[in-house]
Design an enzyme around this catalytic site. Structure first.
Site, PDB file in Angstrom:
ATOM      1  N   SER B 149      31.061  41.974  41.440  1.00 31.74           N
ATOM      2  CA  SER B 149      31.925  40.852  41.803  1.00 31.74           C
ATOM      3  C   SER B 149      31.151  39.816  42.640  1.00 31.74           C
ATOM      4  O   SER B 149      30.171  39.256  42.151  1.00 31.74           O
ATOM      5  CB  SER B 149      33.157  41.386  42.545  1.00 31.74           C
ATOM      6  OG  SER B 149      34.105  40.372  42.687  1.00 31.74           O
ATOM      7  N   ASP B 226      40.486  43.044  33.629  1.00 37.13           N
ATOM      8  CA  ASP B 226      40.191  42.660  35.009  1.00 37.13           C
ATOM      9  C   ASP B 226      41.059  41.444  35.363  1.00 37.13           C
ATOM     10  O   ASP B 226      40.947  40.390  34.737  1.00 37.13           O
ATOM     11  CB  ASP B 226      38.693  42.320  35.085  1.00 37.13           C
ATOM     12  CG  ASP B 226      38.228  41.974  36.492  1.00 37.13           C
ATOM     13  OD1 ASP B 226      39.060  41.563  37.317  1.00 37.13           O
ATOM     14  OD2 ASP B 226      37.010  42.108  36.718  1.00 37.13           O
ATOM     15  N   HIS B 260      38.901  45.763  37.636  1.00 37.67           N
ATOM     16  CA  HIS B 260      37.850  45.264  38.528  1.00 37.67           C
ATOM     17  C   HIS B 260      37.386  46.335  39.523  1.00 37.67           C
ATOM     18  O   HIS B 260      36.552  46.080  40.373  1.00 37.67           O
ATOM     19  CB  HIS B 260      38.408  44.034  39.295  1.00 37.67           C
ATOM     20  CG  HIS B 260      37.366  43.155  39.902  1.00 37.67           C
ATOM     21  ND1 HIS B 260      36.516  42.360  39.153  1.00 37.67           N
ATOM     22  CD2 HIS B 260      37.010  42.924  41.204  1.00 37.67           C
ATOM     23  CE1 HIS B 260      35.703  41.690  39.944  1.00 37.67           C
ATOM     24  NE2 HIS B 260      35.970  42.008  41.213  1.00 37.67           N
TER      25      HIS B 260
END
EC number: 3.1.2.12
Lengths: 634, 282
Positions: B149, B226, B260
């Site tokens: 991320s 996600d 995620h």
């Protein structure tokens, strides 16, 4: 010198023998003269009892004695000399000299002892042969004498018989004559009596019958010739058989049938056979006739067209027959001939010529870093017993080196050979039958740097054409003839072809080169993957697919119709494919970037083959024999 | 540069340790995690720097990503720093989860009040490697970088800004084009000011467009489910488009069903370690 004297001396009489040795050869020849001599060595070869020409040459050689110039001929003398000299010579050089001399003398002694041993053998043989020959002669002469006396008895008896007959005949004749004489005497007396008769009447009465009797008597003729001949009728004596017997004393008997040997190893070639046989030691043979003919299994026994029998005449007890068929069985037999006659034929022996060399099918040979699969054609129309695969390692410049290994008794026309990685091997095949191994096939070079395979053209979709070297495939856009669609093993929907990957559960790597715009599927599939399905669309194939969409290049990694969703920013035009059976992975790489693209995880239950297909017209080239980069099997 | 060991646990044949030190760049105490594979007992090992995402500390990756087994297999030291300076008492640093504490964005801040402490870029590219190389059996010539991320963004930026420094780079669900997404805009505006041209120095997509240097091989995994992908925080397509154009090799894998989280990371961590091992152990 008396031969027996020497023999009596035996091993203990070495000095006598060696002293005489120089003269031995001439003496020996003399000794042989009447009865022939053959040493034990000579007996093994063709031995001839009555002629000298057969006397083996190497026997003479073995007997040749070369006396040492500077050493006494007697071994005992030599050793004495050594002992005496020991004190005289100084240390060092002299000692070495002595040692040399001693060893030389020891050698001589051994040589002479050996020689004496030979002589002893010869003496024994001479005596043995002499005795045999004597016995033989005696028997022959006895036979002749017996025949003669028998003949004499027969003739004597015949004559006696004849004499008796003649005498009987003469006696009979004598009796007849006497009787005739008596009769005439009596007649004369009667006539005189009548004549003297005074009585006329009585005279007249008697004269008539008397005259009649006289007339009658006169008529009776007395045979006064000899009824038998004075000569005895003695027919010419037929002595021919005796003569033959006499002759045969000096003539050897016809030889008995030779014994033909079974086939020896390495005695045959593709077109020739070396045949050996032996004779009985008592036989004298001038020449042999060897007969041979092929054994044809499909010819019935009573066939009129039985194979032609060849015949060779040779002096030796061996012969090499040539111009034969390869991998064929021959029946052979031998007769022996001498002046007296021809022996019966030997037993019939079966020999076999070796096969023709196999022919390696280069397009069907495949390899990988651990092994090679070699396939070949027999090269023979009839079956052979087995094959032998020979391999030798070679340096990279092509010169042969290292030991040759053989894999023997390979029953079929293919062999999987375990090899060392990163080497070069020369591999050849021989066909073997009971006659022996054939010549080597042509040699194939196998390099174990990478996996090597050819395309299985039998599986190619009819639209695919394959380059001459077998590694580039083309999909042209011409119309397909309908007839081309009917083949058995070919892909029918997907324009694909399989590669012939070696069945080894190791690691394999190959590369594929394509144009940027080529739509392709490359990967692996089981050999029996559905031919009417697209690669990757089923459970039996795994492939990377390139699709050209108007906007971008799309890549799929297809198995059973499913692909992960992934994007590749640089289009691979040379793709590395790495298959690892043990880990159960099939990975794809962009070779130029060494970039990993995707890995399938699957424990392949069966052996897989590389597969290649073109989804639109274009070309695709397979690159083989490439060492797998290290990153491919992390 | 004194290190204080906070914890040490045997793990996958090696040791998972956490240390604390006084950072010169960040002017605060910083923790970092280091995994030492068994090979590190005898040999110098390459180092993979792992940059975590928003709100994370050094703990997330070592407890959830399951990287140790693969790192032990390939003999790789894994270093995971914290995601921002902590305890600097800057006003507003704990106000939101996507800015300030736990959200350093791997930039060197130029704006007050952040510019003194928020120098995460220099920390992860300069100070931390020096510290590691001085205290652990690491091979300074073999390092690579990865992250998740915001950390994925950090990894890509570090690699693209320092050609040749990192042998390999990969990322999970990276923020690929922060200038174009709400998270990035908020952070960059705060740390770098309103001049957008200064932002370009920390935008992977922009950096990729200007990249010149040794060949990179970028592996990116992205969960298809996600929520931040659909919220346009990550924007991988922008990066892929630039990389396609610039011929920068990227394999981008959109993994169906994954979100995620570290569950997603855990699922593909082995692939990433292997990707790094390929270049670190070449």
């Amino acid at each position: 010198m008396d031969l027996f004297e020497i023999r009596g001396g035996g091993g203990g009489g070495l000095d006598v023998i060696s002293e005489e040795a120089e003269h031995q050869e001439s003496r020996e020849l003399k000794a042989m003269d009447p009865y022939n001599v053959a040493s034990d060595r000579g007996r093994g070869a063709a031995r001839d009892v009555s002629t000298f020409q057969r006397f083996s040459v190497d026997t003479n050689e073995s007997l040749r004695f070369e006396p040492c110039e500077d050493s006494p001929p007697s071994p005992t003398g030599a050793e004495d000399g050594y002992d005496d000299d020991d004190d005289v010579f100084k240390e060092g050089e002299t000692e070495r000299e002595i040692v040399t001399t001693r060893s030389r003398l020891q050698g001589k002694v051994a040589e002479m002892e050996n020689f004496a041993g030979h002589l002893e053998e010869i003496f024994l043989t001479v005596e043995e042969n002499f005795g045999r020959q004597e016995q033989h002669l005696e028997q022959h002469y006895n036979d002749v004498l017996q025949t003669l006396s028998q003949r004499y008895d027969e003739r004597a008896a015949g004559l006696e018989e004849e004499k008796k007959g003649k005498l009987e005949a003469l006696y009979g004749q004598l009796l007849v004559c006497g009787r005739a004489l008596d009769a005439s005497k009596e007649l004369i007396e009667t006539a005189q009596e009548v004549y003297r008769s005074q009585d006329k009447r009585l005279f007249l009465k008697a004269v008539k019958p008397t005259i009649k009797r006289m007339e009658e008597f006169a008529k009776e003729e007395v045979d006064l010739t000899l009824s038998t001949r004075l000569e005895f009728d003695t027919p010419l004596a037929d002595m021919s058989d005796v003569k033959t017997m006499m002759d045969s004393i000096n003539v050897v008997p016809a030889p008995s049938a030779p014994v033909i040997n079974p086939q020896m190893p390495n005695s045959a070639s593709q077109t020739s056979l070396r045949v050996c046989w032996s004779l009985f030691s008592d036989d004298t043979v001038e020449s042999y006739e060897l007969y041979y003919r092929p054994v044809l299994e499909d010819t019935p026994a009573d066939s009129t067209c039985a194979p032609y029998v060849n015949r060779v005449k040779v002096k030796e007890t061996h012969c090499t027959v040539t111009d034969l068929l390869p991998n064929a069985q021959y029946e052979l037999w031998v007769t022996a001939t001498n002046t007296t006659g021809i022996s019966p034929a030997s037993e019939r022996a079966l020999y076999m010529t070796v096969p023709s060399p196999p022919v390696i099918k280069r397009r069907e040979c495949t390899s990988c870093p651990e092994a090679a699969m070699i396939r070949w054609e027999s090269g023979n129309t009839n079956p052979v017993d087995s094959y032998t695969v020979e391999l030798s390692e070679t340096s990279t410049d092509g010169t042969a080196g290292g030991v040759t290994e053989s894999i023997v008794a390979v029953p079929t026309c293919q062999c999987l050979i375990q090899l060392q990685t990163g080497r070069r091997y020369l591999i050849a095949v021989r066909a073997v039958n009971i006659g022996g191994p054939s010549d080597k096939s042509d040699v194939i070079t196998v390099s174990t740097t990478g996996t090597f395979f050819h395309l299985l053209e039998d599986t190619a979709h009819p639209c695919l054409s394959i380059s001459e070297d077998g590694f580039t495939m083309f999909y042209g856009d011409e119309e397909l003839p309908i007839s081309a669609m009917a083949l058995d093993d070919t892909f029918t929907r997907c324009v694909a072809v399989l590669g012939d990957l070696i069945p080894v559960r190791g690691r394999h790597y190959w590369e594929v080169e394509v144009d940027d715009g080529t739509e392709f599927r490359i990967g692996v599939s089981y050999e029996d993957t559905e031919r009417n399905s697209f690669l990757g669309a089923n459970k039996t194939s795994w492939c990377m697919r390139h699709i050209l969409s108007p906007s971008r290049h799309k890549y799929e990694f297809l198995h059973n119709g499913w692909s992960p969703d992934l994007r590749i920013t640089v289009n691979p035009v040379r793709i590395g494919v790495a298959l690892d059976y043990e880990r159960g992975t099939l990975s794809f790489f962009n070779v130029a970037l060494e970039q990993h693209l995707h890995t399938f995880h699957c424990h392949f239950q069966n052996y897989v083959h590389p597969c290649f297909s073109l989804d639109n017209p274009g070309a695709l080239t397979v690159h083989n024999s490439i060492e797998a980069p290290e990153y491919t099997f992390i | 540069m004194a290190l204080t060991q906070v914890s040490s646990n045997k793990c996958a044949g090696g040791f998972q340790k956490v240390f604390e030190h006084d950072s010169t760049e960040l002017k605060c105490k910083m923790k970092f995690a280091v995994y030492l594979p068994p090979q590190a007992e005898t040999d110098k090992c390459p180092v993979l720097y792992w940059l975590s995402g928003l709100t994370c500390t050094e703990q997330n990756v070592i407890t959830k990503a399951g990287s140790q087994l693969a790192a032990a297999e390939h003999g790789i030291i894994v270093v995971a720093p914290d995601t921002s300076p902590r305890g600097c008492n800057i006003e507003g640093e704990d106000e939101s989860w996507d800015f300030g504490t736990g959200a350093g964005f791997y930039v060197d801040a130029t704006q007050d009040p952040w510019k003194t402490n928020y120098r995460m870029y220099s920390y992860v590219t300069e100070e931390l490697p020096k510290l590691i190389n001085a205290n652990f059996p690491s091979d300074p010539d073999r390092m690579s970088i990865s992250g998740h991320s915001m950390g994925g963004h950090g990894a890509l930026v570090c690699a693209l800004k320092n050609p040749g420094k990192y042998k390999a780079v990969s990322a999970f669900s990276p923020i690929c084009n922060p200038m174009q997404c709400p998270w990035g805009q908020k952070a960059f505006a705060g740390y770098l000011g309103s001049d957008r041209s200064t932002w370009e120095a920390y935008d992977a997509t922009v950096l990729a467009g200007a990249y010149s240097g040794p060949q990179l091989d970028i592996l990116i995994d992205q969960g298809r489910d996600d929520q931040f992908l659909s919220a346009s925080q990550l924007l991988p397509d922008n990066l892929i488009a630039v990389c396609s154009e610039k011929k920068i090799p990227v394999v981008f894998r959109l993994q169906p069903g994954y979100d995620h989280s570290y569950f997603f990371i855990y699922s593909f961590m082995n692939d990433h370690i292997k990707h790094h091992a390929k270049y670190l152990n070449a």
